[in-house]
Enzyme design. Structure first.
Site, short mmCIF file in Angstrom:
data_model
loop_
_atom_site.label_atom_id
_atom_site.label_comp_id
_atom_site.label_asym_id
_atom_site.label_seq_id
_atom_site.Cartn_x
_atom_site.Cartn_y
_atom_site.Cartn_z
N SER A 1 -3.96 -2.77 -0.44
CA SER A 1 -2.92 -3.71 -0.06
C SER A 1 -3.56 -5.04 0.36
O SER A 1 -4.56 -5.05 1.07
CB SER A 1 -2.13 -3.12 1.11
OG SER A 1 -1.28 -4.10 1.65
N ALA A 2 -2.97 -6.15 -0.08
CA ALA A 2 -3.64 -7.46 0.06
C ALA A 2 -3.70 -7.98 1.49
O ALA A 2 -4.64 -8.66 1.87
CB ALA A 2 -2.93 -8.49 -0.82
N HIS A 3 -2.68 -7.66 2.29
CA HIS A 3 -2.62 -8.34 3.60
C HIS A 3 -3.64 -7.82 4.60
O HIS A 3 -3.75 -8.35 5.70
CB HIS A 3 -1.20 -8.27 4.17
CG HIS A 3 -0.80 -6.94 4.72
ND1 HIS A 3 -0.72 -6.73 6.07
CD2 HIS A 3 -0.48 -5.79 4.11
CE1 HIS A 3 -0.34 -5.45 6.27
NE2 HIS A 3 -0.18 -4.88 5.10
N CYS B 1 4.68 2.36 19.95
CA CYS B 1 5.54 1.91 18.88
C CYS B 1 6.47 0.89 19.48
O CYS B 1 6.80 0.99 20.64
CB CYS B 1 6.26 3.10 18.26
SG CYS B 1 8.01 3.17 18.47
N ASN C 1 -6.75 4.05 9.44
CA ASN C 1 -6.21 2.83 10.04
C ASN C 1 -6.30 2.81 11.55
O ASN C 1 -6.47 1.76 12.16
CB ASN C 1 -4.76 2.65 9.59
CG ASN C 1 -3.93 3.90 9.76
OD1 ASN C 1 -4.38 5.01 9.45
ND2 ASN C 1 -2.72 3.75 10.25
N GLN D 1 -6.97 0.47 4.29
CA GLN D 1 -7.69 -0.04 5.46
C GLN D 1 -9.15 -0.36 5.12
O GLN D 1 -9.76 -1.21 5.76
CB GLN D 1 -7.62 1.00 6.59
CG GLN D 1 -7.77 0.44 7.98
CD GLN D 1 -6.69 -0.56 8.36
OE1 GLN D 1 -7.00 -1.67 8.78
NE2 GLN D 1 -5.43 -0.19 8.22
N GLY E 1 0.81 -1.21 0.00
CA GLY E 1 0.00 0.00 0.00
C GLY E 1 0.84 1.26 0.00
O GLY E 1 0.53 2.24 -0.67
N THR F 1 9.97 -7.53 -12.37
CA THR F 1 9.22 -8.75 -12.62
C THR F 1 8.05 -8.86 -11.65
O THR F 1 8.23 -8.68 -10.44
CB THR F 1 10.14 -9.97 -12.44
OG1 THR F 1 11.24 -9.84 -13.35
CG2 THR F 1 9.41 -11.27 -12.69
#
Lengths: 356, 385
Positions: free
Chosen positions: B203-205, B329, B155, B183, B72, B241
């Site tokens: 974003s896929a995850h 964090c 998020n 998100q 992302g 690639t």
């Protein structure tokens, strides 16, 4: 019944990593804590304290992942700066040679870290120090680590009963070599790392440069004299010299001269030949008796005056609860105000005080 | 082993087993490079072409409007820098607008464009619930504005922005509109027509796909400048690639998540609302951060007075609960995030944030456990019995 929980102080180094692994193997419920300490910004350390650089944090977290234990970093920069760095500056400015590791152990490890550990439900903390704790009747005793060359009890001599009963030193009975091979057995990726550093907060290893940068007002030039009162030259500020120092005094003489003492009241550096360096007695203040009770009569003990010094036979005479006089069997060099004098009977550490 | 409760699905999600199965042969059997001319290449190319078409169907766009990226953040970077470079070259303007609660992938990129490349940025403020207002947007648009970037769903606090309204205003001024939908994807509709976005990052995850793959939707002819230069993959907009297994994994995950969306959302919403109610009722001096209704179905975010959010996460970890905090964090630096700062919470509150984000497998007993332990932990930390 719920098992008691132990917080392991982890640094990413081999000692604390193996300490954690040993406890985990014994079936304890443990978690890791790492202190983030203040560090001087810039220069070759990139503003990272050598004890807790990002690389060490990620290494410790890696070890925690291998052991499958929770692991957290505690921000102690403020506490460390107040209690250790400022102490270091103040003591050097006052003309003595402080031992910041003792202060860190007293205020940070057995202060801030212990406090955090207890607040997170731990009943005890464990560290990777080379020292041992045993219970003798109703008293807890601090013993030297079994590996003589690595023993760290000197820097732990300020611990008390309430600290010891809440502390474990899992590696204290092993040699460094054995710890390295255990790290291997446990598949911990730590074995080649260097030991933790003292003066971990300096950007380089040069405390004199640090004093120039952080306490320039403490550096006032003054006379260098010998014990007969002759002026030999000028020093650049008493904090820049250490008892026993030979190199860099800046006075040429037929025989090597050593720093004997620093006279703060008239800003004078006293130097002389090596035969004048020895002393056979010292006074120690802020004495901590690990048992919790001071001695009433003079006792025999071996006294160690620096982290790396050999313990020497002596009589310890109490002056009051917090002060003692130490009478050595023979003269020793390098008795340095500000360092700790630590008392031993065999391998039992009785406590210690700050050399006056 | 004790019960483990993962309540951090906004950080990342596990890979769906069906997704894993779809990816596995592409690591070993069908390993061809999609750019190769031979049949090995042809089969790999077929795999990503199919994936692109499947995704295009969900986004209701053309397949060639999808650019595969590595995450992302890369999609955000590509959108902002690509559009900025082109604006510079064609003299289309020098000013971009981002919201105050953007992800650092947007904020820091915009700041770099400002500090090192001479662009002007305006940071659009949000209200106390984190909402941007179309009216405010109107007032900050300038004649030389070339891009507005406002995230679809936040998020940290889960607030969902009125994207189609914001996009409509932007388009009235002939300005491009980008949205970071990282998100939102998985829980909210991604139909780019209805949303009215010109560019959108995914974003896929975040929706049970693999880490390391994302996409940028870019309406045809909006994006002409690549960031990563090299081969002419992805229409010349992203050299390198293609990661065939991960791209197929992302498409598979998206199809699954869309099919399940209605059911999963309503289940998560019910549990989430129960959790929010319980927390606000049983824990004093606590607030819900973000908007009550304009909110991701899986997000429950709070702030607790007098609590160190960082430490709260540690306590919860020791109780086998994974959560996160905008005040936390992992290397220990307790400062409130830009999101919490933008909400103008009092300092006492902004350091005590907690984000619990549900997943499709979160169940009643997870919520019950949290209802039990959370008040205890907070009381303990506050030193009140």
């Amino acid at each position: 019944m719920k098992k008691d929980r132990i917080a392991v102080a982890m640094s990413g180094g081999v000692d604390s990593s193996v300490a954690a692994a040993l406890l985990k193997n014994q079936g304890h419920d443990i978690f890791g804590l790492m202190l983030r300490l203040w560090s001087e910004p810039g220069q070759d350390n990139k503003g990272q304290n050598r004890c807790c650089s990002p690389a060490s944090v990620s290494r410790a977290r890696q070890v925690a992942a291998i052991l499958d234990i929770p692991f957290f970093v505690i921000d102690s920069r403020k506490e460390f700066h107040q209690n250790v760095v400022q102490f270091f500056i103040d003591k050097y400015s006052a003309g003595v040679t402080p031992n910041p590791c003792l202060e860190c152990n007293r205020n940070i490890r057995w202060g801030h870290l212990m406090h955090k550990a207890l607040s997170m439900g731990a009943t005890r903390i464990a560290t990777g120090h080379y020292a041992r704790i045993i219970q003798n009747k109703d008293k807890w005793q601090l013993l030297r680590g079994c590996d003589n060359s690595k023993d760290q009890s000197y820097a732990l001599s300020m611990l008390g009963q309430s600290d010891l009963r809440r502390t474990l030193f899992p590696i204290g009975s092993y040699t460094k070599n054995k710890i390295r091979s255990l790290a291997n057995d446990f598949d911990l990726p730590v074995a080649q790392r260097q030991d933790s550093q003292d003066l971990c907060f300096l950007a380089d290893k040069d405390y004199r440069r640090f004093m120039h940068d952080y306490a320039p007002e403490s550096l006032n030039p003054g006379p260098i004299m010998n014990t007969s009162g002759e002026t030999l030259g000028q020093h650049k500020g008493l904090p820049l010299y250490t008892i026993g120092q030979r190199k860099g005094i800046g006075v040429s003489a037929p025989e090597p001269l050593y720093v004997l003492s620093k006279n703060q009241s008239n800003n004078t550096l006293i130097v002389d030949k090596i035969d004048k360096l020895g002393k056979s007695h010292l006074k120690a203040k802020k004495v901590n008796w690990i048992s919790g009770t001071s001695t009433e009569h003079k006792i025999r003990a071996k006294v160690q005056i620096r982290y790396t010094a050999k313990a020497v036979g002596a009589w310890i005479k109490p002056i009051d609860d917090n002060e003692v006089e130490v009478e050595f069997d023979h003269q020793i060099n390098d008795i340095t105000p500000g360092q700790a004098a630590v008392f031993y009977q065999d391998s039992v550490c009785l406590g210690g005080g700050i050399i006056d | 082993m004790d019960k483990q409760i993962y309540m951090d699905h906004a950080a990342t999600t596990p890979v769906d087993p069906e997704v894993l199965e779809a990816m596995l042969p592409l690591f070993t059997n069908e390993y061809g490079n999609p750019s190769s001319i031979h049949r090995w290449g042809q089969r790999a190319d077929y795999a990503i072409t199919t994936a692109r078409e499947e995704i295009a169907e969900v986004l209701r766009c053309e397949a060639d409007e999808i650019i595969f990226t590595s995450c992302g953040s890369e999609s955000d970077n590509l959108a902002l820098r690509g559009i900025a470079l082109e604006a510079r070259e064609l003299g289309k303007g020098n000013h971009l607008i981002v919201s105050a609660i953007e992800h650092p992938a947007i904020l820091r990129t915009a700041q770099q464009l400002q500090n090192h490349h001479g662009f002007d940025i305006t940071i659009l403020p949000v209200d106390q619930h984190g909402l941007t207002s179309p009216r405010d947007l109107k007032t900050v648009i300038q004649p030389d504005t070339f891009l507005v970037s406002i995230m679809y769903a936040n998020n940290e606090i889960g607030v969902v922005q009125p994207i189609s309204d914001l996009a409509a205003i932007t388009h009235e001024h002939n300005i491009l509109f980008h949205s970071d939908a990282v998100q939102a994807a998985g829980q909210l509709p991604l139909d780019v027509e209805t949303l009215g976005v010109d560019l959108m990052s995914v974003s896929a995850h975040k929706f049970y796909g693999p880490k390391g793959v994302g996409l940028l939707y870019a309406k045809r002819d909006t994006l002409t400048h690549s960031q990563q230069t090299g081969g002419s993959q992805e229409n010349g907009l992203r050299a390198g690639t293609q990661n065939v297994p991960l791209i197929v994994g992302m498409a598979t995950a998206l199809k699954i998540v869309v099919a399940r969306q209605q059911n999963d959302n309503s289940k998560m919403k019910t549990l989430r609302d129960r959790l929010i109610k319980a927390v606000l009722e049983t824990i004093s001096d606590s607030i819900l951060t973000g908007h009550r209704t304009c909110r991701l179905p899986n997000n429950a975010s709070f702030a607790f007075e007098g609590i160190d959010g960082n430490e709260l996460i540690m306590h919860l970890d020791l109780l086998n609960v994974a959560a996160s905090s905008g005040s936390a964090c992992k290397t220990g630096n307790p400062e409130p995030s830009n999101v919490l700062t933008a909400l103008a919470l009092s300092p006492k509150l902004s350091l005590g944030s907690l984000r619990l984000s549900l997943g499709r497998d979160t169940n009643d007993s997870d919520i019950e456990y949290l209802q039990q332990v959370l008040p205890k932990v907070i009381n303990n930390m506050r030193g009140t019995p």
